[in-house]
Design an enzyme around this catalytic site. Sequence first.
Site, mmCIF file in Angstrom:
data_model
loop_
_atom_site.group_PDB
_atom_site.id
_atom_site.type_symbol
_atom_site.label_atom_id
_atom_site.label_comp_id
_atom_site.label_asym_id
_atom_site.label_seq_id
_atom_site.Cartn_x
_atom_site.Cartn_y
_atom_site.Cartn_z
ATOM 1 N N LYS A 136 0.807 -1.216 0.000
ATOM 2 C CA LYS A 136 0.000 0.000 0.000
ATOM 3 C C LYS A 136 0.843 1.270 0.000
ATOM 4 C CE LYS A 136 -4.393 -1.733 1.658
ATOM 5 N NZ LYS A 136 -5.443 -1.676 2.688
ATOM 6 N N ARG A 166 -3.570 -10.092 5.094
ATOM 7 C CA ARG A 166 -3.991 -10.119 3.682
ATOM 8 C C ARG A 166 -2.826 -9.626 2.828
ATOM 9 N NH1 ARG A 166 -6.572 -6.634 0.014
ATOM 10 N NH2 ARG A 166 -8.102 -7.673 -1.324
#
Length: 289
Positions: free
Chosen positions: A229, A263
């Site tokens: 991210k 995740r």
Amino acid sequence: MHSTHTIALPNRAPLHLGQTALVMGILNVTPDSFSDGGRHNLVEHALTHARQMLAEGADIIDIGGESTRPGAELVHVQEELDRVLPVIDALIAEGITAPISIDTYKPLVADQAIQAGACIINDVHGLQGAPEMADVAALYGVPVMAMHWDKSRDTSAPLVESMNRYFDATLARAEQAGIAGDQLMLDPGFGFSKSLAENYAILRDLRQACAGTGSGARSFAIVVGTSRKSMIGKLLDAPAAERLAGTIATNVLGYANGGHIFRVHDVKANRDALRVAQATLYGPPADLR
């Protein structure tokens, strides 16, 4: 140090969460996801990637048919169904028994995915988007990963307090629909309407951020989703493909601070790092001592 949870799954063995971190492999069947868009949106490519992630130790496969990156185009229900259902059908036909999570905020997509074989709902709107989502989860008895994404929050208020109030609303909606409290897993929503500093503050205060003000001493299973991210990319000035080391660092810290499910795009590297983190906190497996 880690809270323990048993998450019931329909027609499968339950998830046992505690000292051993579970790895959820990301399977984006989209043309435009920020990191791997277009790589697995054909069924045969998706199936090959799922096999690879399972061989590398993925405990859960998380299938998503719509990108939630900033600026991504909205996907209509039928188009999302056309993306995810053939992949779920292929995984089931392959005999894959690992739990399948459906990453969607649309109740009809969740409903059809569960009927096809998915057994976990991963809702980026934390049951506070479409009100029917909680009803779908309750109808089929599937657990929910409920993420924090509060686009309208007061940024002048303390972040952890704001997140706890948000999760209070999630818990209330779940209770109203008849979802058992132990069927909820909370995701702090790294990167979703949060500044760079806020993302790292959440990582540091993970347990406190995923509690809820009305839950007293109660704890919840925590899902950590930092893989590749922008919170890593901005800090390291690195494109998505070069954020593995940063992802591993956030996951090890997230594990040390109470995280249960991670995740990720890169299964093996993160699983290896989490095993080392577990051995550090709790000691290596008895058969290796």
